[in-house]
Design a protein around this motif. Structure first.
Motif, short mmCIF file in Angstrom:
data_model
loop_
_atom_site.label_atom_id
_atom_site.label_comp_id
_atom_site.label_asym_id
_atom_site.label_seq_id
_atom_site.Cartn_x
_atom_site.Cartn_y
_atom_site.Cartn_z
N TYR A 58 -14.57 -0.29 21.09
CA TYR A 58 -14.60 -1.43 22.09
C TYR A 58 -15.56 -2.23 22.29
CZ TYR A 58 -16.98 2.18 24.89
OH TYR A 58 -18.26 2.99 25.10
N VAL A 59 -15.13 -3.03 23.02
CA VAL A 59 -16.57 -4.19 23.25
C VAL A 59 -17.72 -3.74 24.30
CG1 VAL A 59 -17.09 -6.64 23.75
CG2 VAL A 59 -14.86 -6.13 22.66
N GLU A 60 -18.83 -3.58 23.78
CA GLU A 60 -20.04 -3.26 24.73
C GLU A 60 -20.82 -4.50 24.61
OE1 GLU A 60 -21.03 1.18 24.32
OE2 GLU A 60 -20.49 0.51 22.35
N TRP A 61 -21.91 -4.41 25.49
CA TRP A 61 -22.82 -5.52 25.68
C TRP A 61 -23.68 -5.73 24.49
CZ3 TRP A 61 -22.53 -9.33 29.64
CH2 TRP A 61 -21.78 -8.89 30.59
N SER A 62 -23.99 -4.61 23.86
CA SER A 62 -24.72 -4.73 22.77
C SER A 62 -24.17 -5.37 21.47
CB SER A 62 -25.38 -3.53 22.24
OG SER A 62 -24.26 -2.71 21.80
N ASN A 63 -22.76 -5.78 21.55
CA ASN A 63 -22.02 -6.27 20.51
C ASN A 63 -22.22 -7.86 20.72
OD1 ASN A 63 -19.26 -4.09 21.18
ND2 ASN A 63 -21.13 -3.73 19.87
N LEU A 64 -22.57 -8.40 21.94
CA LEU A 64 -22.26 -9.70 22.17
C LEU A 64 -23.48 -10.63 21.53
CD1 LEU A 64 -21.28 -9.87 26.04
CD2 LEU A 64 -19.90 -9.65 23.98
N GLY A 65 -24.34 -10.00 21.07
CA GLY A 65 -25.46 -10.76 20.27
C GLY A 65 -25.07 -11.46 18.90
N ARG A 66 -24.10 -10.63 18.25
CA ARG A 66 -23.72 -11.46 17.13
C ARG A 66 -22.30 -11.11 16.78
NH1 ARG A 66 -25.09 -6.35 17.23
NH2 ARG A 66 -23.95 -4.68 15.64
N GLN A 67 -21.31 -10.42 17.53
CA GLN A 67 -20.01 -10.20 17.25
C GLN A 67 -19.18 -11.53 17.90
OE1 GLN A 67 -18.89 -6.17 17.55
NE2 GLN A 67 -21.01 -5.76 16.63
N GLN A 68 -18.93 -12.60 17.11
CA GLN A 68 -18.56 -13.70 17.65
C GLN A 68 -17.30 -14.01 18.38
OE1 GLN A 68 -19.11 -15.22 13.55
NE2 GLN A 68 -16.95 -16.58 13.80
N LEU A 69 -16.28 -12.85 18.23
CA LEU A 69 -15.02 -12.94 19.01
C LEU A 69 -15.33 -12.47 20.13
CD1 LEU A 69 -12.61 -12.00 15.93
CD2 LEU A 69 -13.15 -14.19 16.96
N TYR A 70 -16.42 -11.82 20.76
CA TYR A 70 -16.18 -11.23 22.01
C TYR A 70 -17.03 -12.11 23.12
CZ TYR A 70 -14.61 -8.15 18.71
OH TYR A 70 -14.00 -7.73 17.64
N THR A 71 -16.53 -12.10 24.47
CA THR A 71 -17.11 -12.57 25.43
C THR A 71 -17.44 -11.61 26.69
OG1 THR A 71 -15.00 -12.74 26.70
CG2 THR A 71 -15.48 -14.57 25.46
N GLU A 72 -18.26 -12.09 27.55
CA GLU A 72 -18.63 -11.07 28.73
C GLU A 72 -17.51 -10.39 29.06
OE1 GLU A 72 -21.29 -13.33 31.18
OE2 GLU A 72 -22.83 -13.61 29.73
N GLU A 73 -16.39 -11.09 29.39
CA GLU A 73 -15.49 -10.32 29.90
C GLU A 73 -14.74 -9.16 29.27
OE1 GLU A 73 -13.96 -11.49 32.79
OE2 GLU A 73 -12.05 -10.11 32.75
N ASP A 74 -14.69 -9.39 27.98
CA ASP A 74 -14.40 -8.32 27.09
C ASP A 74 -15.09 -7.26 27.20
OD1 ASP A 74 -12.38 -9.98 26.02
OD2 ASP A 74 -13.80 -10.63 24.35
N ALA A 75 -16.66 -7.30 27.47
CA ALA A 75 -17.55 -6.41 27.42
C ALA A 75 -17.38 -5.55 28.91
CB ALA A 75 -19.05 -6.73 27.27
N LEU A 76 -17.18 -6.37 29.90
CA LEU A 76 -16.99 -5.86 31.32
C LEU A 76 -15.79 -4.98 31.37
CD1 LEU A 76 -17.62 -8.84 33.40
CD2 LEU A 76 -18.90 -6.57 33.51
N THR A 77 -14.75 -5.35 30.77
CA THR A 77 -13.42 -4.50 30.78
C THR A 77 -13.14 -3.57 29.56
OG1 THR A 77 -12.17 -6.38 29.59
CG2 THR A 77 -12.15 -6.25 31.97
N SER A 78 -14.22 -3.45 28.92
CA SER A 78 -14.39 -2.52 27.92
C SER A 78 -13.19 -2.37 26.96
CB SER A 78 -14.49 -1.15 28.47
OG SER A 78 -15.45 -0.95 29.23
N LEU A 79 -12.67 -3.71 26.54
CA LEU A 79 -11.21 -3.92 25.98
C LEU A 79 -11.59 -3.40 24.22
CD1 LEU A 79 -8.81 -5.46 26.88
CD2 LEU A 79 -9.70 -7.65 26.01
N PRO A 80 -10.60 -2.82 23.69
CA PRO A 80 -10.89 -2.69 22.38
C PRO A 80 -10.99 -3.57 21.43
CG PRO A 80 -8.84 -1.26 23.27
CD PRO A 80 -9.27 -2.31 24.26
#
Ligand SMILES: [Zn+2]
Lengths: 338, 67
Positions: A58-80
């Motif tokens: 699932y999406v975490e903050w450490s992913n946002l640096g390079r995993q281009q499909l994800y946004t802060e919203e995804d990390a906040l809601t821990s979306l798969p």
């Protein structure tokens, strides 16, 4: 010429015939991390007919640096990641059929997932999964494009089972040493460069052209690169791709399976078959144990002492804060079920 | 001696070195590497016997786990 793909059609390597071929193809991407995201976005923009993307995380903050499909919203809601990727990719190109599957790719579901696809793209971050990919693609005769990146370097190799060497031909053990992105780090340019090589080979194959027989390696920070033609290393006695193959990585296991996510102090526990599992029932049960519970319909997250449990719809669970697999099994049985 | 590795010229103090020794000096895991020596691919079993001498060209690629 459709405006959307006009520049790609102008490119002599693809043309309007190539573009028409792309629209009929199905690409399976295993892993929706950095490489998976980058490959998926390029292929969706390129107008491939269908993309299936499988990811266990699932999406975490450490992913946002390079995993281009994800946004802060995804990390906040821990979306798969598979679900978040599906949404973003559809928003980019609604004409492409996109299926996100929030599951682990393993020996039991591999054949069914690979059966009907034209090609597979490696977006994984570990060799355990890559060897499963290698075996199932050899068995079903589906080409795939390996890619790996770490720090500022990366590598790519297209594999045509039986014709060019498979992963097993090239090395015969599961590398455990060496770093991971969670221990040595990684930069975006290394991801993008690796994915660019992968997608290029994929587009060649889908438009009926030969993929490169070279393995490429580069360091984008040190500005180094190298290619080696590996065809000669095809092993006529390979246990994965030769006529006497026995596909060692497709052997099915029974019961609870645990897997350590290296560098992350996390253990994944996956049940073999659990009947009638529901996140809602678990939610009701776990609320009596801890008040720190939240969910988003796709997964349930709860905290017990210093341990964080993330439970997916199929009962698969990531336990953060632990690196002992047998202890993780016990905790799983205690809180989630057999 | 002077050799070329991945397109770069390298100067070494040794007059002769094996592929195995060179990989060690680069900290490359031998079991997950592929080496081409003067355009000829070298099997892993031959790394320790194959000698590199002045003017040789090498291409070294290796598998990477992350993603
Ligand atoms: Zn093989």
């Amino acid at each position: 010429m459709e405006e959307r793909y006009s520049r790609q059609e102008l490119f002599s390597g693809i043309g309007s015939e190539g573009q028409a071929l792309l629209a009929e193809k199905h690409v399976l991407i295993i892993g929706a991390g950095a490489l998976g995201s980058a490959n998926a976005e390029m292929l969706v923009r390129a107008g491939v007919g269908k993309i299936t993307i499988v990811d266990r995380d699932y999406v975490e903050w450490s992913n946002l640096g390079r995993q281009q499909l994800y946004t802060e919203e995804d990390a906040l809601t821990s979306l798969p990641k598979a679900k978040a990727a599906e949404q973003k990719l559809l928003a980019i190109n609604s004409r492409v059929k996109i299926v996100g599957i929030a599951e682990e790719f393993h020996a039991e579901n591999a054949e069914q997932l690979v059966e009907s696809v034209d090609i597979l793209i490696d977006g994984t971050d570990n060799f355990n999964t890559r060897f499963i990919i290698n075996d199932v693609t050899c068995k079903l005769n589906v080409p795939w494009v390996y890619g790996g990146c770490l720090e500022s370097h990366g590598t790519c190799l297209a594999i045509l089972p039986g014709k060019t060497p498979c992963l097993k031909c090239l090395f015969d053990y599961l590398p455990q040493e060496g770093g991971t992105c969670d221990t040595l780090g990684i930069i975006g340019p290394a991801v993008q460069m690796t994915a660019a090589y992968q997608t290029a080979e994929c587009l060649k194959f889908l438009t009926g052209q030969l993929m490169s027989p070279e393995m490429v390696y580069f360091d984008v920070w040190e500005r180094q690169s190298s290619s080696v033609e590996v065809t000669k290393l095809l092993d006529p006695e390979c246990s994965s791709c030769s006529s006497q193959a026995d596909y060692p990585f497709l052997k099915k296991e029974k019961g609870l399976r645990t897997y350590m996510l290296c560098g992350r102090e996390t253990v994944q526990v996956r049940p073999g078959q659990i009947e009638g599992f529901s996140l809602k029932a678990l939610n009701d049960r776990i609320k009596q144990v801890t008040s720190e519970v939240r969910g988003n319909g796709e997964l349930l997250i709860f905290q017990i002492n210093h341990l964080r449990f993330v439970v997916f719809k199929d009962g698969r669970t990531l336990i953060h804060g632990i690196s002992d697999t047998s202890e993780a099994q016990k905790l799983y049985q205690q809180y989630i079920g057999a | 001696m002077n050799i070329q590795v991945n397109g770069r010229r390298i100067q070494l103090n040794e007059h002769e070195i094996t592929i195995g020794e060179l990989l060690e000096s680069y900290n490359v895991t031998k079991r997950i590497s592929v080496v081409e020596h003067n355009k000829e691919i070298i099997k892993k079993e031959e790394y320790e016997q194959t000698k590199i001498t002045n003017g040789d060209t090498l291409e070294i690629v290796h598998f990477v786990g992350g993603g």
